[in-house]
Motif scaffolding. Structure first.
Motif: not given
Length: 307
Positions: A179-208
């Motif tokens: 799935t390409d859905e977000p791994r967690v739902a963040l409440s109204d993330p600011d720009e920094q938090l949205a970038r962190g979610q993208y990096l960790v859940e996307g290219p950074g693949h930390c959850g793997e």
């Protein structure tokens, strides 16, 4: 009796046909592929994407250091309960590597886990995370990979036994877990938090690595980043949620500094498979490391996933 047997046969054949259709590789939508192909890939930006995505960790030759990490000849073994997966050559060599691919082939691999030949890739190649990457990052990364040294080293085959060596069965795995859905739902993330979610859940693949898996390799629900048994040896991969006993009391600044330097707040140093990851993270901008740290402090806390 004969009529019943014929009816049963029809049902079985229909079921088999439906299963075959459902497990077929599903490439990226043609319109999106065309949009990606129309983008101008920026190799300089793609280098950052490569470090975030950890390409060298799996695709540089084992033990590579310095500039040698940019020759992506493959060979790293990833041990698992299903067998050993071996990182392939993804250098720009036209035969041994991916030099014969175009950006559409690359996008299908990264976003859908589908090879140029139309077969499923094993999810040891973390397309389950890469599927969240932006079109521009895909184009930029492809442009960067094409600037790297060619290697004529042949890719080694995976060492996977029956029934896991049946590629078509991966279509069923994708139906359940891809799935390409977000791994967690963040409440109204600011720009920094949205970038962190993208990096960790996307290219950074930390959850793997940091999320526990079930018997067929899917993430255990509700245990995102809670840590897992180490498939490549003894010990565990740590819980990195705010409830972690190992780093739950770290500040965001502590996390960002660890990713930059490899040193913990207690002046211990990075070890194990995290050594390569930390080297990659050190190549990112300070703002990206801070964004990753902000996200890790914002995700829901979880008990240790290996217990």
């Amino acid at each position: 009796m004969k009529r019943a047997a014929i009816g049963l046969g029809v049902i079985v054949l229909a079921g088999a046909g439906a299963a075959y259709a459902l497990t077929a590789p599903q490439p990226v939508d043609a319109a999106r592929l065309s949009a990606i192909a129309a983008l101008d890939g920026n190799a300089a930006a793609g280098e950052t994407v490569s470090w975030a995505g950890g390409c060298a960790s799996c695709h540089a030759a084992p033990g590579s250091e310095g500039e040698a990490r940019l020759t992506l000849s493959g060979g790293v073994r990833l041990e698992s309960d299903f067998g050993a997966f071996v990182g392939p050559n993804i250098s720009p060599h036209p035969e041994a590597g991916i030099g014969g691919w175009d950006v559409r082939d690359f996008a299908n691999a990264m976003l859908a886990g589908v090879s140029p030949g139309g077969s499923h890739y094993y999810p040891a190649f973390p397309y389950g995370s890469y599927t969240r990457m932006s079109d521009q990052d895909i184009a930029d990364l492809f442009a960067f990979l094409n600037t790297l040294p060619e290697s004529e080293v042949a890719s080694l085959p995976h060492e996977i036994g029956f029934p896991f060596n049946i590629r078509r069965s991966l279509g069923g795995w994708k139906l359940m877990f891809f799935t390409d859905e977000p791994r967690v739902a963040l409440s109204d993330p600011d720009e920094q938090l949205a970038r962190g979610q993208y990096l960790v859940e996307g290219p950074g693949h930390c959850g793997e690595c940091h999320t526990p898996r079930n018997a067929i390799g899917g993430f255990v629900g509700g245990q995102w980043l809670a840590g897992a048994q180490n498939p490549d040896g003894d010990g565990v991969i740590p819980n990195i949620t705010p409830d972690s006993s190992s780093m739950g009391d770290w500040s965001a600044s502590d996390i960002a500094y660890y990713l930059e330097s490899g040193f913990t707040p207690d002046f211990d140093s990075v070890g194990g498979s995290m050594v390569d990851v930390q080297k990659n993270m050190a190549e990112l901008t300070a703002s990206d490391r801070e964004a990753i740290a902000a996200y890790l402090k914002a995700v829901p806390g979880r008990p240790n996933g290996w217990e």
